[in-house]
Design a protein around this motif. Structure first.
Motif, short mmCIF file in Angstrom:
data_model
loop_
_atom_site.label_atom_id
_atom_site.label_comp_id
_atom_site.label_asym_id
_atom_site.label_seq_id
_atom_site.Cartn_x
_atom_site.Cartn_y
_atom_site.Cartn_z
N ALA A 148 4.07 -19.94 9.41
CA ALA A 148 5.51 -20.05 9.15
C ALA A 148 6.24 -18.77 9.49
N GLY A 149 5.58 -17.62 9.31
CA GLY A 149 6.25 -16.35 9.56
C GLY A 149 5.38 -15.18 9.18
N TYR A 150 6.05 -14.02 9.09
CA TYR A 150 5.35 -12.76 8.88
C TYR A 150 6.16 -11.88 7.95
N CYS A 151 5.46 -11.00 7.25
CA CYS A 151 6.13 -10.00 6.42
C CYS A 151 5.23 -8.77 6.32
N ILE A 152 5.76 -7.72 5.72
CA ILE A 152 4.94 -6.56 5.41
C ILE A 152 4.10 -6.88 4.18
N GLY A 153 2.83 -6.51 4.23
CA GLY A 153 1.97 -6.57 3.06
C GLY A 153 1.38 -5.18 2.84
N LEU A 154 1.54 -4.65 1.65
CA LEU A 154 0.97 -3.34 1.33
C LEU A 154 -0.28 -3.57 0.50
N ASP A 155 -1.43 -3.26 1.09
CA ASP A 155 -2.72 -3.49 0.44
C ASP A 155 -3.12 -2.23 -0.32
N ILE A 156 -2.67 -2.14 -1.57
CA ILE A 156 -3.05 -1.01 -2.42
C ILE A 156 -4.48 -1.23 -2.90
N SER A 157 -5.29 -0.16 -2.89
CA SER A 157 -6.71 -0.30 -3.18
C SER A 157 -7.17 0.85 -4.07
N GLU A 158 -7.80 0.52 -5.19
CA GLU A 158 -8.46 1.54 -6.02
C GLU A 158 -9.89 1.68 -5.50
N ARG A 159 -10.13 2.73 -4.70
CA ARG A 159 -11.41 2.86 -4.00
C ARG A 159 -12.60 2.97 -4.95
N TYR A 160 -12.39 3.56 -6.12
CA TYR A 160 -13.51 3.68 -7.06
C TYR A 160 -14.04 2.30 -7.43
N TRP A 161 -13.12 1.40 -7.79
CA TRP A 161 -13.55 0.06 -8.16
C TRP A 161 -13.96 -0.76 -6.95
N GLN A 162 -13.39 -0.45 -5.80
CA GLN A 162 -13.75 -1.19 -4.58
C GLN A 162 -15.13 -0.83 -4.07
#
Length: 280
Positions: A148-162
């Motif tokens: 349908a379309g596009y938008c900005i997505g900000l993928d915030i990540s807590e690297r310790y838990w990741q």
């Protein structure tokens, strides 16, 4: 069209942005901007409107997430060669897929809230794909018709838990406020080939990321087709398509977000996000 939702958190109403940048209220014509509103017939009705006939929204009004009722966020990891290099790994032979909780979604100017004890919260600016019609085992050739379309997505990540607590990536990526989207959804008819879009992210005014959507190892059609082979993509689902180099984890020494930091992210044609980082 540029589709938005505006108003207080939890009480947003649907709207669109006219050619002059004014937000127009769609709530008399559309109950919500959700997966159902993204159906081709619904978007065609919206395109036929004269925005000048819609009520204008005060310029100071908050913009919320431009999509309600998101069922799932499918994340794609390591989709840019420069980001894979800074992570010290090879580009994957197939897309790296993970899930990010939809409860992490927040607006384009809302605070990013650090989880208690956060030490390694990182940033990733991404092109987000908005699914408009059900995609189930679709071919690459047919995949664009389901967008349908596009938008900005900000993928915030807590690297310790990741990365340091075992298991999969989802738990490091799904804290509340870790998925800001918007400010608007640009419908796919205005962006038929979402490649060659400059993208950038800065922290406290210092540019950290600068890339181009054309550098994705796996493009949008490939990703929609690939993911739809494992799960049904439903109207209103999102695919975060990966990030270029410049994340905090890749810096020497690494640099992570702290309370008081300000993050700004943009993708050409899709607007700009601005966030203050606050302690949770």
């Amino acid at each position: 069209m540029k589709l938005v939702r505006f108003g207080e958190a939890g009480r947003e109403r649907p709207g669109l942005v006219d050619a002059g940048g004014v937000v127009r209220d769609l709530s008399a014509l559309l109950p919500e901007l959700d997966g159902a509103a993204l159906a081709p017939a619904s978007l065609a009705r919206l395109r036929a409107l004269d925005p000048a006939t819609l009520p204008a929204v005060a310029s100071a009004t908050r913009l919320g997430p431009p999509l309600a009722g998101v069922g799932k966020i499918v994340g794609i990891g390591l989709n840019y060669a420069d980001h894979a290099r800074e992570a010290g790994v090879d580009l994957p032979a197939e897309p790296t897929v993970f899930l990010k909780a939809a409860s992490a979604i927040t607006g384009p100017d809302d605070p990013v809230v650090l989880p208690p004890g956060s030490q390694k919260t990182d940033w990733e600016v991404e092109l987000a794909v908005v699914i408009g019609t059900v995609a189930r085992r679709v071919s690459e050739a047919d995949a664009p018709g389901h967008v349908a379309g596009y938008c900005i997505g900000l993928d915030i990540s807590e690297r310790y838990w990741q990365l340091e607590r075992g298991g999969q990536w989802t738990k490091g990526k799904s804290f509340d406020s870790f998925a800001p989207i918007g400010p608007w959804i640009l419908t796919a008819d205005e962006l038929p080939a979402p490649r060659g879009l400059p993208m950038s992210l800065s922290v406290n005014g210092a540019r950290m990321q600068h890339g181009d959507t054309g550098d994705m190892a796996f493009g949008v059609a490939r990703l929609v087709s690939y993911v739809s082979g494992f799960m049904s993509l439903l109207p209103g689902d999102l695919i975060f398509t990966g990030t270029p180099a410049g994340v905090g984890l890749g810096l020497v020494p690494p640099r992570y977000l702290r309370a008081g930091d300000r993050v700004e992210a943009s993708i050409d044609g899709l607007g700009r996000q601005r966030h203050e980082v606050v302690a949770g």
